[in-house]
Design an enzyme around this catalytic site. Structure first.
Site, PDB file in Angstrom:
ATOM      1  CE  LYS A  77       1.466   4.429   8.790  1.00  0.00           C
ATOM      2  NZ  LYS A  77       0.480   3.245   9.357  1.00  0.00           N
ATOM      3  CB  SER A 153      -1.217   1.965   6.163  1.00  0.00           C
ATOM      4  OG  SER A 153      -1.210   2.315   7.795  1.00  0.00           O
ATOM      5  CB  SER A 177      -1.451  -0.043   9.757  1.00  0.00           C
ATOM      6  OG  SER A 177      -2.554  -0.041   8.939  1.00  0.00           O
TER       7      SER A 177
END
Length: 520
Positions: A77, A153, A177
């Site tokens: 990420k 996210s 997330s």
């Protein structure tokens, strides 16, 4: 698609046996990304030269020097630092020199175990909100229907695993997330115990709630990644034999009647409970009166800390930040200190009460709920943050680990997900339960097959057109005679336009209202 393996464990076994080489897997992953990434928006940046060089180096290692993740291509990420390129955090305002040329310790641990980093994946800006149509970053698309949201996210991780672009990834979780993209994309994701994994080199959002977590096809795959991330392999490694026999799993059945949970989600959840019961788990009712209070704690804490971390940069460059992120973070700047302190007191009290109930008469080892109340929404119908029941956020203020597992599909074939949560440091139990469940179900093995020729509709700018009239200066944020939101923000160096101010005021008012509610 060229990905020949269903799971990370399968690929690891083939690499150890010499049936396949790391360079072959990396080349296939990069080739697949060339085809699908323009549609799905999985990557912010790919590192083909560095990844292929690392894969060739892995292939040249003697067997005795190969780590547990030897040669496995993974994704990271984009709020985590990697040596190959800067973290963007999907924000034009982020400092490109932050941790530049360095690996976050968690990324270094994956590399130390032999993993190869393919690239950095898309996310929501600073890990909060929704994609902004005015930004030039790739728009993450759900592989099951590119017109739909992936969940956030850790957006690119969910889409990339579900479409087979890679089999494992590292994400972060502050309010769901890791688990929400796993749920909406049909993959497996583990939110780890707070403090278990190092957060150095990860751009913070809410430092008292942020955690890292592995995302993969299966619970066993998440366990492989977790072993490398902690540097402390779980006893026995593969623990599916422990299963769920005799495990006490509590179910807050009252939550299932909450508006927003779809009938398909309820049905799939009841079927998942039936499967766990057949595997030997002891399913019992376990009310969760702490739920509403912990949701409020998560929201207040996340926004207040987000402003504390990012407020100075917001004041310096408001317009470069996306609308959703800047509005939510600015709302955090309007929250009074006593509300934040109350949230921390409530966090401690409710967490202690929950642990006491779990350990007492009628207690439980794990708590089961759906991960999310419904399948992924179309972008055109996407709810604003806070408008959908968040079944993941309660476990962030407690610090408990939680595992999201595919448990079914809705009428349109969109994934539905089971969430299991446990006491701090109960990751081995969660992984064992997940392995047992996935040993008799196949939902986790479904892989989306999106058409790369498809061109989904661009994100709509819901606010295109004239700005709304400015609100009356006397309209106070909390409605109780306190200073106006605009004046408070101006004192913080922020002067939003009327549209921004209206949303900031509404978010802050809702949090102040919730903060005055009695908690369990």
């Amino acid at each position: 698609m060229q990905q020949p393996f269903a799971t990370l464990a399968d690929a690891a076994s083939a690499l150890r046996s010499g049936a396949v080489g790391s360079a072959e897997l990396v080349a296939a992953a990069l080739s697949d990304a060339e085809v699908l990434d323009p549609l799905l928006g999985v990557y912010v940046a790919r590192f083909p030269e560095q990844a292929l060089a690392a894969a060739r180096a892995a292939d040249s290692l003697p067997a005795a020097e190969r780590g547990p993740l030897h040669g496995l291509p993974l994704a990271v990420k984009d709020n985590l630092a990697t040596v190959e390129g800067p973290a963007t955090v999907q924000s034009p305002a982020h400092d490109p020199h932050w941790w530049r040329g360095l690996d976050a310790p968690a990324v270094a641990r994956l590399r130390g175990a032999g993993a190869v980093v393919l690239g950095k994946t898309t996310m929501t800006e600073y890990a909060m909100g929704r994609p902004d149509p005015s930004h030039s970053f790739p728009v993450p698309r759900n592989p099951w229907d590119p017109e739909r949201w992936t969940g956030g996210s850790s957006t690119g991780n969910g889409a990339g695993i579900a479409s087979g672009l890679f089999l494992g990834a590292l994400g972060s979780d502050t309010s769901g997330s890791v688990r929400l993209p796993a749920a909406l994309c049909g993959t497996t994701g583990l939110k780890t115990t707070f403090g278990l994994l190092p957060l150095d080199g990860c751009v913070p959002l809410s430092p008292s709630q942020d955690v890292l977590g592995p995302m993969a096809v299966t619970a066993h795959d998440c366990g492989l990644l977790l072993d490398a991330l902690t540097g402390m392999p779980r006893p026995g490694g593969h623990v599916a034999d422990a299963g769920v026999r005799g495990l006490r799993i509590g179910v807050p059945y009252g939550l299932l009647d909450t508006p927003g949970i779809t009938a398909a989600c309820r049905d799939a959840f009841q079927e998942a409970l039936r499967t766990l019961r057949e595997l030997g788990a002891r399913i019992r009712e376990f009310p969760l009166p702490e739920f509403g209070g912990l949701l409020a704690v998560n929201a207040v804490t996340m926004l207040a800390e987000a402003f504390a971390v990012h407020g100075e940069r917001l004041a310096a460059d408001w317009d470069s930040h996306g609308r959703t992120f800047r509005r939510l973070a600015a709302a955090g700047g309007l929250l009074p200190a006593h509300l934040y302190l109350r949230a921390q007191h409530t966090r401690e009290r409710l967490t202690a009460a929950l642990l006491e109930r779990m350990d007492g008469p009628g207690g439980v080892d794990l708590i089961a709920t759906p991960t999310w109340p419904a399948p992924a929404r179309p972008y055109a119908q996407e709810a604003a943050p806070g408008e959908e029941l968040n079944l993941t956020a309660v476990w962030n203020p407690t610090g408990f680990p939680a595992l999201a597992l595919p448990m079914g599909a809705g009428p349109a074939g969109l994934p539905l997900s089971l969430q299991l949560a446990g006491r701090p440091r109960s990751e081995p139990t969660l992984i064992a339960a997940g392995e047992a469940y996935q040993s008799v179900t196949t939902w986790h093995l479904r892989r989306a097959t999106p058409d790369p020729r498809r061109r989904p509709a661009p994100l709509q700018d819901q606010e295109a057109g004239p700005a709304p009239a400015s609100p009356a200066p006397s309209a106070a944020t909390p409605g109780d005679g306190s200073p106006d939101a605009g004046a408070l923000l101006a004192a913080l160096g922020i002067t939003p336009d009327a549209a921004d101010l209206a949303v900031v005021r509404a978010v802050a008012r809702s949090l102040l209202t919730v903060g005055r509610q009695p908690t369990a």
